[in-house]
Design an enzyme around this catalytic site. Structure first.
Site, PDB file in Angstrom:
ATOM      1  N   THR A 118       0.747  -1.225   0.007  1.00 10.93           N
ATOM      2  CA  THR A 118      -0.056   0.052  -0.036  1.00 10.93           C
ATOM      3  C   THR A 118       0.919   1.206   0.051  1.00 10.93           C
ATOM      4  OG1 THR A 118      -1.384   1.267   1.561  1.00 10.93           O
ATOM      5  CG2 THR A 118      -0.155  -0.308   2.612  1.00 10.93           C
ATOM      6  N   TYR A 142      -1.459  -0.033  10.080  1.00 15.64           N
ATOM      7  CA  TYR A 142      -1.666  -0.668   8.876  1.00 15.64           C
ATOM      8  C   TYR A 142      -0.509  -0.517   7.893  1.00 15.64           C
ATOM      9  CZ  TYR A 142      -3.478  -1.138   4.102  1.00 15.64           C
ATOM     10  OH  TYR A 142      -3.623  -1.609   2.812  1.00 15.64           O
TER      11      TYR A 142
END
Ligand SMILES: O=c1ccn([C@@H]2O[C@H](COP(=O)(O)OP(=O)(O)O[C@H]3O[C@H](CO)[C@H](O)[C@H](O)[C@H]3O)[C@@H](O)[C@H]2O)c(=O)[nH]1
Length: 403
Positions: A118, A142
């Site tokens: 990501t 995350y």
């Protein structure tokens, strides 16, 4: 020979689009998914093993049953806010489970690995466009959980002969143009999803998180990439590894940013709904501008995006959300419908609860059909029975018929 691919998280949003493209390209696919956010219906190619990546026994069993040529690892938690609230879940599911998977790759000599990472690994950035060599400084669990996985993959590859492609996704949105696949996760809070929901009346308004950011219109800028193009990047990455190329990290974006206001205007234009927009506080940890430099993936993978415009992204997303609403309504109706004749007759007040209970008791003794008993007892006429049997049949098919 047909190549066999393991796809973790293949029932999810990006995974399901990718397996469809892999299936169309002739790959033999095994999806491994716990269906926590994905849906079995999205697995349009291959076979589905339902299970968690924490379940090492099941993973080992899956690897031993098949001879995988490559692994595509999508399965992960993906919410920034949730990762702040429940960091251990993120380190377990995103990092530890990646270790489990790599361990299986080692045991079963799988040498090609494609990993879903990501843009959150970059954190706050001052650059106009982020390249793969820009500093990685995640600002939430995350991003950290993904960056740690990237590190593990790279360290392992150095000694094991594993070749990997790490794809760093920017803001994924849209749905496939046939309307069969899309984002089904109920908790998704992404801007385009929220805006479509609002246009379709499922939310009252959309919040703009910050209007005083250092961007031309003061709102956050992101590089929105259509899910079909992102899926294609995985297929290209697989071909790249199959051709014997070296491990790489690629940004997946278009190199074009849109502000929150631009996105909301587009959703309003396409939906034709002028929904309320509320200007609110910045969201903690939101960078002002996250735009990819996507030269590397275009050059090295020969990736050619086909859907790189906001209008297509928003219209496919909107179409998908409309479909979800139609499906939800249908499901609700079906759940409400009781296909049993007795319940139908009760619902229409043709029989009383006492009459029905007596007839059902008689049925359990004589094994006669309920309708026949009611006709024999002159509680309903044969014509009425016929009419309700017809309705029962329609309801079974999910079609509502008012009699
Ligand atoms: O209701 C909303 C939702 C979002 N935003 C704004 O819209 C932009 C996009 O926000 P999203 O929540 O859609 O996506 P993020 O950029 O926060 O995060 C996404 O991109 C990250 C990488 O930058 C990670 O990949 C992450 O998984 C993915 O959700 C941001 O400026 C955000 O502040 C709003 O104004 N209102």
């Amino acid at each position: 020979m047909t190549k066999k691919i393991l796809v973790t998280g293949g029932a999810g949003y990006i995974g399901s689009h990718t397996i469809r493209q892999l299936g169309e390209a002739g790959y033999d696919i095994v999806v491994y998914d716990n269906l926590s956010t994905g849906s079995g219906a999205s697995v349009t190619y291959g076979e589905l093993t339902i299970g968690s990546l924490e379940d090492k026994d099941l993973l080992l069993q899956t690897f031993s049953q098949h001879k995988f040529d490559a692994v595509l690892h999508f399965a992960a938690h993906i919410s920034v806010q949730e990762s702040i609230d429940k960091p251990l879940n993120y380190y377990t599911n995103n990092t530890f489970n990646t270790l489990n998977l790599l361990d299986c790759c080692q045991l079963f000599h799988v040498k090609k690995f494609i990993f879903s990472s990501t843009a959150a690994v970059y954190g706050q950035t001052q650059q106009e466009q982020i390249t793969e060599s820009s500093p990685t400084k995640p600002i939430n669990p995350y991003g950290h959980s993904k960056l740690m996985s990237e590190q593990i993959i790279q360290d392992f590859a150095r000694t094991s002969g594993l070749k990997y492609v790490i794809l760093r996704y920017f803001n994924v949105a849209g749905a496939d143009s046939t309307g069969k696949l899309g984002q089904s996760a109920k908790k998704a809070e992404h801007l385009i999803k929220v805006a479509c929901d609002t246009a379709l009346g499922r939310r009252a308004s959309v919040n703009i998180f910050g209007t005083d950011l250092p961007t031309p219109d003061g709102t956050g800028i992101r590089d929105y990439i259509h899910v079909e193009d992102l899926a294609k990047a995985h297929v290209d990455a697989l071909h790249y590894l199959e051709a014997g190329n070296d491990s790489q990290i690629f940004n997946c974006g278009y190199g074009q940013g849109y502000s929150v206001r631009e996105v909301l205007n587009m959703v309003q234009k396409i939906s034709g709904v002028d929904f309320p927009v509320i200007e609110s506080q910045r969201r903690v940890g939101d960078p002002a501008c996250v735009v990819a430099n996507a030269n590397k993936i275009r050059t090295m993978l020969g990736w050619k995006p086909k859907y790189n415009n906001l209008e297509t992204i928003v219209s496919t997303a909107l179409m998908w959300e409309k479909k979800l609403i139609t499906l939800a309504t249908l499901e609700k109706n079906i759940a409400r419908q009781n296909f049993k004749l007795g319940a139908l007759l009760l619902e229409h007040k043709i029989v009383s609860q006492t009459e029905l209970t007596q007839a059902l008791q008689e049925q359990s003794v004589t094994k006669q059909k309920l309708g026949e008993i009611l006709v024999q007892k002159s509680i309903i006429s044969p014509q009425m029975l016929e009419k309700f049997l017809l309705e029962q049949n329609w309801r079974k098919q999910g079609i509502w018929l008012q009699v």
